[in-house]
Design a protein around this motif. Structure first.
Motif, PDB file in Angstrom:
ATOM      1  N   GLN A   1      38.175  57.959  83.260  1.00  0.00           N
ATOM      2  CA  GLN A   1      38.128  57.983  81.808  1.00  0.00           C
ATOM      3  C   GLN A   1      39.292  57.215  81.187  1.00  0.00           C
ATOM      4  OE1 GLN A   1      36.083  59.340  79.483  1.00  0.00           O
ATOM      5  NE2 GLN A   1      34.599  60.264  80.838  1.00  0.00           N
TER       6      GLN A   1
ATOM      7  N   GLN B   1      37.044  58.617  70.604  1.00  0.00           N
ATOM      8  CA  GLN B   1      36.065  59.509  71.232  1.00  0.00           C
ATOM      9  C   GLN B   1      36.454  59.819  72.671  1.00  0.00           C
ATOM     10  OE1 GLN B   1      32.385  57.386  70.846  1.00  0.00           O
ATOM     11  NE2 GLN B   1      32.004  58.106  68.758  1.00  0.00           N
TER      12      GLN B   1
ATOM     13  N   LYS C   1      39.380  62.172  72.797  1.00  0.00           N
ATOM     14  CA  LYS C   1      38.942  63.537  72.497  1.00  0.00           C
ATOM     15  C   LYS C   1      38.278  64.167  73.723  1.00  0.00           C
ATOM     16  CE  LYS C   1      36.640  66.096  68.857  1.00  0.00           C
ATOM     17  NZ  LYS C   1      35.871  66.018  67.613  1.00  0.00           N
ATOM     18  N   GLN C   2      37.476  63.395  74.439  1.00  0.00           N
ATOM     19  CA  GLN C   2      36.802  63.885  75.637  1.00  0.00           C
ATOM     20  C   GLN C   2      37.802  64.221  76.747  1.00  0.00           C
ATOM     21  OE1 GLN C   2      34.117  60.755  76.680  1.00  0.00           O
ATOM     22  NE2 GLN C   2      32.688  61.209  75.029  1.00  0.00           N
ATOM     23  N   THR C   3      38.864  63.457  76.839  1.00  0.00           N
ATOM     24  CA  THR C   3      39.831  63.671  77.918  1.00  0.00           C
ATOM     25  C   THR C   3      40.882  64.723  77.575  1.00  0.00           C
ATOM     26  OG1 THR C   3      41.221  61.844  77.156  1.00  0.00           O
ATOM     27  CG2 THR C   3      39.567  61.329  78.838  1.00  0.00           C
TER      28      THR C   3
END
Length: 105
Positions: free
Chosen positions: A1, A19, A22-24
């Protein structure tokens, strides 16, 4: 990622980078002191600053995210200052620009 975050930031795709950051965020709670964690916080902070510079909408939220990244980098700095001080200096300078606290003299 992390590589996706890096790539999105480098190619000025800040919304996509945000995005990914935020996911990580959840992963960073588990592996905060990894080498990828260091880079993730750095590019997450740069991404937040870039978005804050582009738009007034949500500017305070992005500045808070950048400050959070800076705070985490400062924690890393206690473990490995040679890898962190340059990143901290750059984020502090970029935050000063966003907030209008610059002196060009």
């Amino acid at each position: 990622q992390f590589w996706l975050l890096f790539e999105a930031y480098i190619f000025n795709d800040y919304d996509h980078a945000a995005q990914i950051a935020k996911q990580t965020a959840d992963i960073m709670q588990v592996l905060p002191s990894s080498a990828f964690g260091l880079q993730n916080y750095f590019y997450s902070g740069l991404t937040a600053i870039a978005i804050a510079l582009q738009s007034r909408k949500g500017r305070k939220k992005h500045i808070r995210r950048a400050r959070k990244s800076l705070k985490m980098l400062k924690k890393f700095c206690k473990l490995c200052p040679q890898n962190c001080l340059n990143k901290i200096s750059l984020l502090e300078a970029e935050l000063a620009v966003v907030k209008g606290n610059i002196n060009m003299e």
